[in-house]
Design an enzyme around this catalytic site. Structure first.
Site, PDB file in Angstrom:
ATOM      1  N   THR A 103       0.824  -1.216   0.000  1.00 25.77           N
ATOM      2  CA  THR A 103       0.000   0.000   0.000  1.00 25.77           C
ATOM      3  C   THR A 103       0.863   1.272   0.000  1.00 25.77           C
ATOM      4  OG1 THR A 103      -0.154  -0.128   2.424  1.00 25.77           O
ATOM      5  CG2 THR A 103      -1.998  -1.034   1.185  1.00 25.77           C
ATOM      6  N   TYR A 136      -9.191  -5.905  12.888  1.00 27.99           N
ATOM      7  CA  TYR A 136      -8.061  -4.978  12.818  1.00 27.99           C
ATOM      8  C   TYR A 136      -7.622  -4.588  14.242  1.00 27.99           C
ATOM      9  CZ  TYR A 136      -5.691  -0.491  12.576  1.00 27.99           C
ATOM     10  OH  TYR A 136      -4.806   0.541  12.777  1.00 27.99           O
TER      11      TYR A 136
END
Ligand code: UDP
Length: 319
Positions: free
Chosen positions: A35, A136
């Site tokens: 990313t 997460y």
């Protein structure tokens, strides 16, 4: 110091790497570019493209690690929990093992307010219950737990920094700009500014029926340059056998509507907004008490105003 910055090609990691270089440290960035962007690595840092599971090759001789490399999309974590456990927990355990082998004893870890889940009170203290509401947050909390164990067992010197909502951009002494540029952007401020730029028609406001003054969620926004500075202080302050945890925010909450108003003021654009359903897992209010890091490390935000955070992000957006 000789420091390894994992994920140093990403938004926050690159700002920290830039500040470390400016402070005179020898910096190596390890990033798999899943990313991040290679051109975000500061020119004064060495760049190694690779996974944290292969950190063993770059660790010998390092004094410490600043660990940012992680998957960080809440929605994706709900759909693919295995990916988050493997990357965030599995990857970090591999990194910690490699650190033991290479005898690298210090780590500053990029943790998150998502470890708290839906807080019982505001502002949130580090001692408050941690009940993450998504994989997460759970994977980041598991790393925090592992760090406590490793500090106790092996004498690791560890600091976890639990970020609240990070925004803004950093312009380094050499004039280079470090800014947020996620391919999949979920965060409020960059999404609002994208509408102001004309890239999208309207911003979605996720829920106006929260138990808050204007019905929209309240968050604590912190400038990325202030956040980054805390990492330098943490690396200097970490001590063998101890795992310290600090919240990082400004201690003031702004609603989604308030952020929208600030963005309209700063950009001079109307910025249409459309009300949508609540986003799953969003707590109503998330505001940090950063009193502990202020008291123990002497950290203080230099850019606490949301207006400055928005203006700094807006000023460096390519037109
Ligand atoms: N939000 C929104 N529209 C967007 C992005 C976010 O209304 O396009 C809301 C989101 O539901 C939350 C707040 O803005 O209440 C902050 O979200 P963000 O994703 O920036 O950070 P989070 O608090 O989830 O880490």
């Amino acid at each position: 110091m000789k420091l390894l910055v994992t994920g140093g090609a990403g938004y926050i990691g690159s700002v920290v790497a830039a500040q470390l270089v400016e402070a005179g440290h020898q910096v190596t960035v390890l990033d798999d570019l899943s990313t991040g962007h290679a051109d975000a690595v500061p020119s004064g840092a060495r760049f190694v493209e690779g996974s944290i599971t292969d950190a063993g090759g770059v660790l010998p001789g390092m004094d410490g690690v600043l660990h940012f490399a992680a998957k960080s999309l809440v929605g994706e974590s709900v759909e693919k929990p295995g990916l988050y456990w493997a990357n965030n927990l599995g990857g970090t355990l591999a990194l910690l093992d490699a650190m033991r082998t290479a005898e690298v004893g210090r780590i500053v870890f990029s943790s998150t307010a998502a470890t708290y889940g839906e807080p019982e009170r505001s502002p949130v203290l580090e001692t408050d219950p941690t009940r993450p509401t998504n994989p997460y947050g759970a994977s980041k909390l598991a790393v925090d737990t592992a760090l406590t164990t490793f500090a106790g067992l092996y004498g690791l010197a560890a600091v976890s920094l639990r970020y609240f909502n990070v925004g803004g951009a950093h312009t380094a002494e050499d004039g280079r700009v470090y800014r947020e540029r996620h391919t999949v952007e979920t965060h409020l401020i960059p999404n609002v500014l994208a509408v102001a730029l004309g890239g999208r028609d309207a911003v979605s406001v996720f829920g106006t029926d929260y138990p808050t003054p204007d019905g929209t969620c309240v968050r604590d926004y912190i400038h990325v340059a202030d956040l980054a500075r805390a990492h330098l202080l943490a690396m200097e302050a970490c001590s063998p056998g101890e795992h310290k945890i600090y919240n990082l925010g400004n201690g003031t909450g702004f609603s989604v509507q308030e952020v929208l108003s600030v963005c309209r003021e700063v950009t001079g654009h109307e910025i249409p907004a459309v009300v949508q359903e609540r986003r799953a897992g969003d707590p109503a209010v998330l505001v940090a008490s950063s009193e502990k890091i202020q008291r123990e490390l002497g950290w203080k935000p230099e850019h606490p105003s949301v207006r400055d955070i928005v203006a700094d992000a807006w000023d460096v957006l390519p037109r």
